[in-house]
Design a protein around this motif. Structure first.
Motif, PDB file in Angstrom:
ATOM      1  N   LEU A  49       0.838  -1.195   0.000  1.00 39.09           N
ATOM      2  CA  LEU A  49       0.000   0.000   0.000  1.00 39.09           C
ATOM      3  C   LEU A  49       0.870   1.241   0.000  1.00 39.09           C
ATOM      4  O   LEU A  49       1.677   1.443   0.902  1.00 39.09           O
ATOM      5  CB  LEU A  49      -0.922   0.026   1.227  1.00 39.09           C
ATOM      6  N   ASP A  50       0.707   2.043  -1.030  1.00 42.78           N
ATOM      7  CA  ASP A  50       1.312   3.369  -1.095  1.00 42.78           C
ATOM      8  C   ASP A  50       0.152   4.347  -0.980  1.00 42.78           C
ATOM      9  O   ASP A  50      -0.655   4.469  -1.901  1.00 42.78           O
ATOM     10  CB  ASP A  50       2.052   3.556  -2.414  1.00 42.78           C
ATOM     11  N   VAL A  51       0.050   5.019   0.160  1.00 45.30           N
ATOM     12  CA  VAL A  51      -1.111   5.872   0.419  1.00 45.30           C
ATOM     13  C   VAL A  51      -1.183   7.079  -0.506  1.00 45.30           C
ATOM     14  O   VAL A  51      -2.212   7.749  -0.563  1.00 45.30           O
ATOM     15  CB  VAL A  51      -1.175   6.329   1.900  1.00 45.30           C
ATOM     16  N   THR A  52      -0.125   7.358  -1.268  1.00 43.97           N
ATOM     17  CA  THR A  52      -0.153   8.482  -2.208  1.00 43.97           C
ATOM     18  C   THR A  52      -0.583   8.058  -3.609  1.00 43.97           C
ATOM     19  O   THR A  52      -0.635   8.877  -4.513  1.00 43.97           O
ATOM     20  CB  THR A  52       1.220   9.174  -2.295  1.00 43.97           C
ATOM     21  N   ASP A  53      -0.882   6.771  -3.784  1.00 41.84           N
ATOM     22  CA  ASP A  53      -1.247   6.229  -5.092  1.00 41.84           C
ATOM     23  C   ASP A  53      -2.654   5.628  -4.993  1.00 41.84           C
ATOM     24  O   ASP A  53      -2.860   4.594  -4.352  1.00 41.84           O
ATOM     25  CB  ASP A  53      -0.225   5.161  -5.483  1.00 41.84           C
ATOM     26  N   GLN A  54      -3.631   6.274  -5.634  1.00 44.48           N
ATOM     27  CA  GLN A  54      -5.026   5.849  -5.513  1.00 44.48           C
ATOM     28  C   GLN A  54      -5.237   4.413  -5.976  1.00 44.48           C
ATOM     29  O   GLN A  54      -6.006   3.669  -5.371  1.00 44.48           O
ATOM     30  CB  GLN A  54      -5.952   6.797  -6.277  1.00 44.48           C
ATOM     31  N   LYS A  55      -4.551   3.992  -7.030  1.00 44.12           N
ATOM     32  CA  LYS A  55      -4.683   2.616  -7.499  1.00 44.12           C
ATOM     33  C   LYS A  55      -4.232   1.639  -6.411  1.00 44.12           C
ATOM     34  O   LYS A  55      -4.869   0.616  -6.164  1.00 44.12           O
ATOM     35  CB  LYS A  55      -3.876   2.398  -8.778  1.00 44.12           C
ATOM     36  N   GLU A  59      -6.578  -1.164  -4.518  1.00 44.04           N
ATOM     37  CA  GLU A  59      -6.217  -2.581  -4.506  1.00 44.04           C
ATOM     38  C   GLU A  59      -6.112  -3.113  -3.073  1.00 44.04           C
ATOM     39  O   GLU A  59      -6.586  -4.214  -2.776  1.00 44.04           O
ATOM     40  CB  GLU A  59      -4.899  -2.799  -5.245  1.00 44.04           C
ATOM     41  N   ALA A  60      -5.503  -2.339  -2.194  1.00 42.32           N
ATOM     42  CA  ALA A  60      -5.364  -2.777  -0.799  1.00 42.32           C
ATOM     43  C   ALA A  60      -6.726  -2.906  -0.137  1.00 42.32           C
ATOM     44  O   ALA A  60      -6.983  -3.874   0.593  1.00 42.32           O
ATOM     45  CB  ALA A  60      -4.475  -1.808  -0.027  1.00 42.32           C
ATOM     46  N   LEU A  61      -7.613  -1.959  -0.396  1.00 41.29           N
ATOM     47  CA  LEU A  61      -8.956  -2.043   0.183  1.00 41.29           C
ATOM     48  C   LEU A  61      -9.708  -3.255  -0.354  1.00 41.29           C
ATOM     49  O   LEU A  61     -10.401  -3.958   0.394  1.00 41.29           O
ATOM     50  CB  LEU A  61      -9.740  -0.761  -0.087  1.00 41.29           C
ATOM     51  N   ARG A  62      -9.563  -3.519  -1.619  1.00 45.20           N
ATOM     52  CA  ARG A  62     -10.221  -4.681  -2.230  1.00 45.20           C
ATOM     53  C   ARG A  62      -9.694  -5.981  -1.622  1.00 45.20           C
ATOM     54  O   ARG A  62     -10.458  -6.897  -1.323  1.00 45.20           O
ATOM     55  CB  ARG A  62      -9.981  -4.672  -3.742  1.00 45.20           C
ATOM     56  N   ASP A  63      -8.375  -6.051  -1.403  1.00 47.47           N
ATOM     57  CA  ASP A  63      -7.742  -7.287  -0.948  1.00 47.47           C
ATOM     58  C   ASP A  63      -7.776  -7.484   0.567  1.00 47.47           C
ATOM     59  O   ASP A  63      -7.477  -8.576   1.050  1.00 47.47           O
ATOM     60  CB  ASP A  63      -6.283  -7.325  -1.423  1.00 47.47           C
ATOM     61  N   SER A  64      -8.134  -6.453   1.301  1.00 47.22           N
ATOM     62  CA  SER A  64      -8.074  -6.552   2.764  1.00 47.22           C
ATOM     63  C   SER A  64      -9.296  -7.194   3.387  1.00 47.22           C
ATOM     64  O   SER A  64      -9.251  -7.642   4.532  1.00 47.22           O
ATOM     65  CB  SER A  64      -7.867  -5.161   3.376  1.00 47.22           C
ATOM     66  N   GLY A  65     -10.404  -7.233   2.660  1.00 49.99           N
ATOM     67  CA  GLY A  65     -11.630  -7.743   3.255  1.00 49.99           C
ATOM     68  C   GLY A  65     -12.267  -6.674   4.118  1.00 49.99           C
ATOM     69  O   GLY A  65     -11.899  -5.502   4.066  1.00 49.99           O
ATOM     70  N   GLU A  66     -13.234  -7.091   4.935  1.00 51.57           N
ATOM     71  CA  GLU A  66     -13.937  -6.124   5.782  1.00 51.57           C
ATOM     72  C   GLU A  66     -13.011  -5.600   6.882  1.00 51.57           C
ATOM     73  O   GLU A  66     -12.319  -6.376   7.546  1.00 51.57           O
ATOM     74  CB  GLU A  66     -15.157  -6.784   6.411  1.00 51.57           C
ATOM     75  N   ILE A  67     -13.022  -4.291   7.048  1.00 51.20           N
ATOM     76  CA  ILE A  67     -12.167  -3.625   8.039  1.00 51.20           C
ATOM     77  C   ILE A  67     -13.047  -2.848   9.013  1.00 51.20           C
ATOM     78  O   ILE A  67     -13.946  -2.124   8.614  1.00 51.20           O
ATOM     79  CB  ILE A  67     -11.165  -2.657   7.350  1.00 51.20           C
ATOM     80  N   ASP A  68     -12.753  -2.993  10.302  1.00 46.72           N
ATOM     81  CA  ASP A  68     -13.473  -2.261  11.345  1.00 46.72           C
ATOM     82  C   ASP A  68     -12.742  -0.994  11.780  1.00 46.72           C
ATOM     83  O   ASP A  68     -13.360  -0.003  12.138  1.00 46.72           O
ATOM     84  CB  ASP A  68     -13.666  -3.150  12.580  1.00 46.72           C
ATOM     85  N   VAL A  69     -11.401  -1.054  11.770  1.00 46.77           N
ATOM     86  CA  VAL A  69     -10.591   0.048  12.304  1.00 46.77           C
ATOM     87  C   VAL A  69      -9.440   0.338  11.349  1.00 46.77           C
ATOM     88  O   VAL A  69      -8.798  -0.592  10.845  1.00 46.77           O
ATOM     89  CB  VAL A  69     -10.014  -0.315  13.692  1.00 46.77           C
ATOM     90  N   LEU A  70      -9.177   1.617  11.119  1.00 50.49           N
ATOM     91  CA  LEU A  70      -8.013   2.051  10.343  1.00 50.49           C
ATOM     92  C   LEU A  70      -7.045   2.759  11.274  1.00 50.49           C
ATOM     93  O   LEU A  70      -7.425   3.702  11.980  1.00 50.49           O
ATOM     94  CB  LEU A  70      -8.422   3.015   9.223  1.00 50.49           C
ATOM     95  N   VAL A  71      -5.790   2.299  11.266  1.00 49.29           N
ATOM     96  CA  VAL A  71      -4.719   3.021  11.954  1.00 49.29           C
ATOM     97  C   VAL A  71      -3.885   3.656  10.849  1.00 49.29           C
ATOM     98  O   VAL A  71      -3.120   2.985  10.157  1.00 49.29           O
ATOM     99  CB  VAL A  71      -3.858   2.088  12.829  1.00 49.29           C
ATOM    100  N   SER A  72      -4.078   4.954  10.661  1.00 46.55           N
ATOM    101  CA  SER A  72      -3.393   5.690   9.596  1.00 46.55           C
ATOM    102  C   SER A  72      -2.038   6.143  10.125  1.00 46.55           C
ATOM    103  O   SER A  72      -1.912   7.188  10.755  1.00 46.55           O
ATOM    104  CB  SER A  72      -4.244   6.886   9.162  1.00 46.55           C
ATOM    105  N   ASN A  73      -1.031   5.348   9.871  1.00 44.83           N
ATOM    106  CA  ASN A  73       0.275   5.547  10.468  1.00 44.83           C
ATOM    107  C   ASN A  73       1.363   5.909   9.461  1.00 44.83           C
ATOM    108  O   ASN A  73       2.430   6.344   9.850  1.00 44.83           O
ATOM    109  CB  ASN A  73       0.658   4.254  11.219  1.00 44.83           C
ATOM    110  N   ALA A  74       1.106   5.735   8.170  1.00 42.22           N
ATOM    111  CA  ALA A  74       2.136   6.015   7.164  1.00 42.22           C
ATOM    112  C   ALA A  74       2.542   7.477   7.239  1.00 42.22           C
ATOM    113  O   ALA A  74       1.704   8.357   7.401  1.00 42.22           O
ATOM    114  CB  ALA A  74       1.616   5.686   5.769  1.00 42.22           C
ATOM    115  N   GLY A  75       3.829   7.721   7.119  1.00 47.13           N
ATOM    116  CA  GLY A  75       4.288   9.103   7.152  1.00 47.13           C
ATOM    117  C   GLY A  75       5.792   9.197   7.029  1.00 47.13           C
ATOM    118  O   GLY A  75       6.504   8.197   7.079  1.00 47.13           O
TER     119      GLY A  75
END
Length: 98
Positions: A49-55, A59-75
């Motif tokens: 997952l490259d958070v600066t690349d929409q594609k 793809e990551a969202l499609r492949d991750s399955g159902e998600i309850d919590v996001l920890v947005s840590n990239a930086g």
């Protein structure tokens, strides 16, 4: 069991969060720009997952399955006097961190 997607899980705080949440029994989807850096993490899924690349995000969202919590840590950071940093690098840093 809660499903958690963690961005920037290849090192530092993101890696520690992924390890701890997995140890507590959560379903952890660890992501990084270089998924091979996640090979030794004891998590359910390891995704690129490259958070600066929409594609990449799609793809990551499609492949991750159902998600309850996001920890947005990239930086990232830039360690230099501001007047020495090209505007393009500041823009790229802003895109990554926000």
């Amino acid at each position: 069991m809660t499903s958690v997607l963690i961005t920037g899980a290849s090192r530092g705080i993101g890696r520690a969060i992924a390890t701890e949440l997995a140890a507590r029994g959560h379903r952890v989807v660890a992501t990084a720009r270089r998924p091979e850096d996640l090979d030794d993490l004891p998590v359910d899924r390891r995704l690129r997952l490259d958070v600066t690349d929409q594609k990449s995000v799609d793809e990551a969202l499609r492949d991750s399955g159902e998600i309850d919590v996001l920890v947005s840590n990239a930086g990232a950071t830039i360690r230099a006097p501001l007047e020495n940093v090209p505007v393009s690098e500041v823009e790229a840093l802003f895109q990554l961190n926000t």
